[in-house]
Write a protein that holds these residues in place. Structure first.
Motif, mmCIF file in Angstrom:
data_model
loop_
_atom_site.group_PDB
_atom_site.id
_atom_site.type_symbol
_atom_site.label_atom_id
_atom_site.label_comp_id
_atom_site.label_asym_id
_atom_site.label_seq_id
_atom_site.Cartn_x
_atom_site.Cartn_y
_atom_site.Cartn_z
ATOM 1 N N GLU A 175 0.699 -7.362 8.876
ATOM 2 C CA GLU A 175 0.629 -7.659 7.442
ATOM 3 C C GLU A 175 -0.121 -6.548 6.683
ATOM 4 O O GLU A 175 0.302 -6.109 5.607
ATOM 5 N N LEU A 176 -1.261 -6.103 7.281
ATOM 6 C CA LEU A 176 -2.033 -5.047 6.628
ATOM 7 C C LEU A 176 -1.260 -3.737 6.570
ATOM 8 O O LEU A 176 -1.309 -3.012 5.564
ATOM 9 N N GLU A 177 -0.525 -3.432 7.663
ATOM 10 C CA GLU A 177 0.268 -2.195 7.668
ATOM 11 C C GLU A 177 1.322 -2.237 6.586
ATOM 12 O O GLU A 177 1.559 -1.249 5.869
ATOM 13 N N THR A 178 1.955 -3.368 6.407
ATOM 14 C CA THR A 178 3.003 -3.496 5.389
ATOM 15 C C THR A 178 2.389 -3.377 3.986
ATOM 16 O O THR A 178 2.917 -2.658 3.111
ATOM 17 N N THR A 179 1.284 -4.096 3.764
ATOM 18 C CA THR A 179 0.632 -4.064 2.441
ATOM 19 C C THR A 179 0.131 -2.654 2.114
ATOM 20 O O THR A 179 0.316 -2.144 0.988
ATOM 21 N N LEU A 180 -0.480 -1.997 3.124
ATOM 22 C CA LEU A 180 -1.002 -0.647 2.919
ATOM 23 C C LEU A 180 0.105 0.327 2.582
ATOM 24 O O LEU A 180 -0.025 1.176 1.700
ATOM 25 N N GLU A 181 1.229 0.190 3.308
ATOM 26 C CA GLU A 181 2.345 1.097 3.059
ATOM 27 C C GLU A 181 2.873 0.913 1.637
ATOM 28 O O GLU A 181 3.160 1.886 0.923
ATOM 29 N N ASN A 182 2.979 -0.350 1.203
ATOM 30 C CA ASN A 182 3.459 -0.600 -0.173
ATOM 31 C C ASN A 182 2.479 -0.036 -1.213
ATOM 32 O O ASN A 182 2.885 0.564 -2.229
ATOM 33 N N GLU A 183 1.166 -0.276 -0.980
ATOM 34 C CA GLU A 183 0.156 0.227 -1.928
ATOM 35 C C GLU A 183 0.181 1.751 -2.005
ATOM 36 O O GLU A 183 0.051 2.343 -3.071
ATOM 37 N N ARG A 184 0.341 2.384 -0.846
ATOM 38 C CA ARG A 184 0.378 3.847 -0.834
ATOM 39 C C ARG A 184 1.607 4.369 -1.593
ATOM 40 O O ARG A 184 1.548 5.368 -2.308
ATOM 41 N N GLU A 185 2.737 3.730 -1.423
ATOM 42 C CA GLU A 185 3.933 4.156 -2.151
ATOM 43 C C GLU A 185 3.721 3.993 -3.656
ATOM 44 O O GLU A 185 4.077 4.870 -4.466
ATOM 45 N N SER A 186 3.124 2.853 -4.069
ATOM 46 C CA SER A 186 2.865 2.623 -5.512
ATOM 47 C C SER A 186 1.881 3.665 -6.071
ATOM 48 O O SER A 186 2.050 4.210 -7.186
ATOM 49 N N SER A 217 -8.684 2.228 -9.484
ATOM 50 C CA SER A 217 -8.817 0.972 -8.731
ATOM 51 C C SER A 217 -7.759 0.865 -7.640
ATOM 52 O O SER A 217 -8.005 0.302 -6.565
ATOM 53 N N ASP A 218 -6.582 1.468 -7.874
ATOM 54 C CA ASP A 218 -5.527 1.464 -6.822
ATOM 55 C C ASP A 218 -5.970 2.290 -5.625
ATOM 56 O O ASP A 218 -5.753 1.904 -4.465
ATOM 57 N N ARG A 219 -6.627 3.427 -5.953
ATOM 58 C CA ARG A 219 -7.084 4.268 -4.845
ATOM 59 C C ARG A 219 -8.149 3.523 -4.026
ATOM 60 O O ARG A 219 -8.160 3.562 -2.794
#
Length: 889
Positions: free
Chosen positions: A430-441, A472-474
């Motif tokens: 779950e964290l890998e998926t969320t992190l990947e999405n946040e990084r793309e955004s 804040s995203d960073r």
């Protein structure tokens, strides 16, 4: 139908058993292999004989027995019956020695007649009995595993519908046969029409009149030539008579000349024979004198004074009586000697056998001693193995001293760790998926920011309220990255814990295995130690028995030597008698020689007298021949003077002319007769054709009538075939509907849950189970226990259908269930008990027999039969427990 009593003698594992059976539910209970099923097999075998068993007749007879007997008493349709079968196994192949069925209507004997009567009484053969009333061990799924066509055949046969199909096939065969005959007759009629037309075109009556006219003309010519030939025949006969008389006299003259010459030769030869006879008489007189001399010399060697035939015969009789006495004594002594020799040989064989048995026992004792030593070594080795197992168990047990759980909680601990690991891994994912999405955004926002656009709304940066949100995203990305690192560390820790938990589970399993092995090894050591004392006692017993056998063998050897001495004494007496008998035989031979010489002397004297008489007779014959010779010479001179040459020549000329005319007349007559015969044959042929024409017309009329009858019969057989087909389909549909209803009632009764709604049985006996949601299932898709209950429901529904009958109730055999719980768990066994109670109480089955090793079925019994097998003799025994006692059991 109800089984009342069954009695067994030497049947399979039963030496002797006698069991009474009552109404209601009887449970035959015992351990597996105790012989429970054999009781039911005996009843089935009694009813149907060899067709009711899978093995051979030899295998139903108890091992070591020569014959077995099965008696069955049963009630059926209000009457009582007694059936006896006996199988003898004393030859190359076992055979049924007795098969008798006693009924109120009389006695039936013989396996075939009894089986036929049983099939008639029960309205089912052995296969139908198994398919309906007898659920054999391991065949509970027989009907469900059968193909629809096989299931259809089974049920149609049980419901007697197979007979309708047989009748329909017979009607079809009859229709086809009538059709073939009709077609053949139609073809024959066409051929007759053609033959009649062909003969009518020949104008046979006109041809017949012409042929008969020509035949009359030829007959007149034959009569004319025959008369002329007869005249020539008379002339020929007269000339032939004259010539024949001449030939007869000529032949008589030639014969006389031959006889005269023969008589001369015979007289001369007879005189020569008389001279030879005289010489023969002289020779025989010399022979008689030589025999007389031989007689006197032989007589001197005997104890007789003169050659008196009566004295010789009397002395011979005395000597022959003595010889017979000696022969009888020799024979008696020989028998006695043989008796003693036989006894000696038997004693010697017994001694050898006893010695061999003693040696065998000593060998067995030595072998046991060796086995004891081996056993002691084995015990020592197994004790060492116990020590090894204990050491290994201590080592494995030590793993749990510092472990978070003990050995009993190892499995639960491992499952808890595994569950935590699954949760942790899911958290990482779950964290890998969320992190990947946040990084793309974040990456997209940074691209927009570099382009002077707002990362959220895409407007110019100046005046945009969302420009500060990228920081804040960073921060959120950095926070997620830290959480992911912590989660991965947690996974690594849990994986390490899972490896340790797996090791603990493996150690617990190994400990359980070692404990089981230790128990087995300890039990083997105990068994070995228990057997050592028995083996030692057995050695001492064997040695004592060997000494006793050797002592008996020595006694037998002494008795054998004594008996042989008696035999030798008998042989000495035989030798003395043989010597005396030889002297008697020599005297008998000399007296017999005297008798022979007396007979030869008398025979020689008789022959001399015969030769004298023969010589005198030949002299008389020659005198008679000389008189006949003189008579024949006188007759010859008379015949020579009585010949007429002119008359003979005229007769020869007349004979020649008559023969020439007769030859020509015969040729002409043969020609005329041949013509007459041809005409006669032609007339006969035309008459035959006229008769054939009338016969053909008659056959045509008969065929036309036959064709009309065959056409009507063809239509009747066709109607009959269709009627049987319709009747079978209608009855099958009625039975299918009734069977489907009964099957659903039974299945719903014993299988009360929300999984299944109903069962369908179509016209081809295809079975389908419907779930509550409407989805269909094949019966084979049910679980093992459900499938077994389904099959038992089907078998009971079939039994109920047959019991109620198509036209009213029918007497049915007992409902027999052989080990029905094989495929059932404890829950399904309860449902089986409900089914048995339903068949007894609701359906009204008079007798239900259940064979089982399951204790749960005992409580459902009205009567309980216990079956036990003796481990030593391997023989089974039955014990019937009363209903009140069965409830307590």
């Amino acid at each position: 139908m109800r089984f009342q009593r069954v009695r067994l003698e030497n049947f399979k594992c039963y030496d002797d058993a006698d069991l009474r059976l009552d109404r209601g539910v009887t449970v035959i209970h015992g351990l597996n292999g105790s012989g429970k099923s054999s009781l039911l097999e005996a009843c089935f075998f009694a009813l149907y004989g060899s067709k009711a068993i899978d093995e051979t007749l030899e295998e139903v007879v108890t091992i070591g027995a020569d014959e077995c007997t099965i008696e069955l008493w049963f009630a059926h349709g209000g009457a009582e019956y007694h059936l006896t079968r006996r199988v003898r196994n004393t030859g190359e192949q076992a055979q049924t020695a007795k098969c008798v069925l006693e009924t109120p209507d009389g006695t039936f004997e013989g396996a075939r007649d009894v089986r036929g009567r049983i099939t008639e009484l029960l309205r089912m053969d052995d296969e139908a009995f198994v398919n309906c009333a007898y659920v054999r061990q391991g065949e509970v799924n027989k009907l469900i595993n059968a193909s629809p066509s096989d299931r259809q055949d089974m049920l149609d046969d049980l419901l007697q519908l197979g007979k309708l199909e047989t009748y329909r096939e017979r009607a079809s065969d009859a229709r086809l046969g009538v059709g073939r005959v009709r077609d053949d007759k139609q073809g024959a009629l066409s051929q007759l029409e053609d033959q009649i037309a062909e003969k009518e075109d020949k104008d046979l009556h006109e041809r017949l009149n012409s042929l008969e006219t020509r035949r009359s003309e030829v007959a007149s010519k034959i009569e004319q030539f025959s008369e002329q030939r007869e005249t020539a025949r008379e002339t020929l006969d007269q000339a032939t008579t004259v010539l024949a008389e001449y030939e007869e006299r000529r032949a008589e003259l030639d014969e006389l000349e031959s006889e005269v010459e023969s008589l001369r030769e015979t007289i001369t030869q007879t005189e020569t024979d008389r001279r030879e006879l005289k010489e023969r008489i002289t020779e025989r007189r010399a022979d008689r004198e030589s025999l007389q001399t031989d007689l006197e010399e032989t007589l001197a060697e005997t104890d007789l004074d003169e050659a008196d035939p009566d004295a010789v015969a009397a002395r011979l009789e005395t000597l022959e009586e003595r010889d017979e006495e000696l022969r009888t004594r020799i024979e008696d002594e020989r028998v006695e000697a043989q008796k003693h020799s036989g006894e000696a040989d038997s004693l010697a064989e017994t001694a050898a056998d006893l010695a061999s048995r003693a040696e065998s026992k000593r060998s067995e004792a030595e072998s046991l001693a060796t086995d004891i030593e081996d056993a002691r070594e084995t015990i020592a080795q197994r004790r060492e193995k116990l020590d090894d197992i204990d050491d290994e168990s201590d080592r494995l047990q030590a793993r749990f001293e510092d472990a978070p759980v003990d050995r009993d909680g190892a499995d639960d601990h491992r499952e808890a760790v595994a569950e935590n690991l699954r949760t942790a891994r899911q958290r990482v994912t779950e964290l890998e998926t969320t992190l990947e999405n946040e990084r793309e955004s974040l990456a997209e926002a940074e691209v927009l920011l570099e382009a002077g656009k707002c990362p959220e709304c895409g407007q110019d940066v100046d005046g945009s309220p969302h420009v500060d949100s990228i920081e804040s995203d960073r921060e959120r990305v950095d926070r997620l990255d830290g959480d992911l690192a912590d989660a991965r560390e947690t996974v690594e820790q849990l994986e390490s814990k899972l490896e340790a938990a797996d090791a603990l589970v493996e150690a617990a399993d190994e400990l359980a295995t070692l404990e089981a092995n230790r128990e087995n090894v300890a039990q083997l050591i105990a068994e070995k130690e228990t057997g050592l004392e028995d083996d030692q006692a057995r050695i001492e017993t064997l040695q004592a028995e060997a000494d006793d056998l050797e002592s008996k063998a020595e006694a037998k050897r002494d008795a054998a030597a004594e008996t042989r001495e008696q035999a030798e004494a008998c042989r000495a007496v035989i030798a003395e008698c043989n010597q005396e008998r030889q002297t008697v035989k020599t005297a008998i031979q000399r007296l017999e020689r005297v008798e022979d010489l007396l007979e030869e002397i008398q025979a020689t004297a008789d022959e001399i007298e015969r030769l004298r008489e023969k010589r005198d007779q030949q002299a008389e014959l020659n005198d008679q021949r000389r008189e006949r010779l003189a008579d024949k010479r006188a007759r010859k001179e008379e015949l020579e003077a009585d010949f007429d040459d002119d008359r003979i020549e005229q007769a020869r000329s007349q004979k020649q002319n008559a023969e020439a005319y007769i030859e020509k007349a015969d040729e002409k007559l043969d020609e005329l007769r041949a013509t007459r015969d041809d005409l006669q044959n032609a007339v006969g042929g035309v008459k035959n054709e006229l008769e054939e024409l009338e016969a053909l017309r008659g056959r045509r009329d008969e065929l036309e009538t036959t064709l009309e009858n065959l056409q009507a019969l063809y239509a009747e057989t066709q109607d009959l075939q269709e009627m049987y087909g319709r009747l079978r389909a209608e009855l099958r549909q009625r039975n299918v509907e009734t069977l489907e209803r009964m099957l659903n009632e039974t299945f719903r009764l014993i299988y009360q849950n929300d999984s299944y709604s109903h069962i369908e049985l179509d016209g081809e006996y295809e079975l389908t189970v419907y779930q509550k949601d409407g989805d269909p299932l094949e019966p084979g898709q049910l679980s093992g226990g459900e499938r077994a209950l389904f099959n038992l429901s089907l078998r009971c529904a079939i039994y109920r259908l047959l019991a109620e009958g198509i036209e009213g109730a029918a007497p049915m055999p007992p409902l027999i269930l052989d080990e029905p719980t094989v495929f059932l768990d404890s829950g399904h066994v309860t449902q089986l008990l409900d089914l048995v109670a339903y068949m007894r109480d609701e359906v009204g089955v008079e007798q239900i027999l259940v064979v089982s090793h399951d204790e749960e079925l005992v409580g459902a019994a009205d009567d309980l039969v216990r079956v036990e097998k003796d481990a030593t003799s391997n023989r089974s025994q039955v014990d019937r427990v009363e209903a009140s006692v069965a409830e307590l059991v």
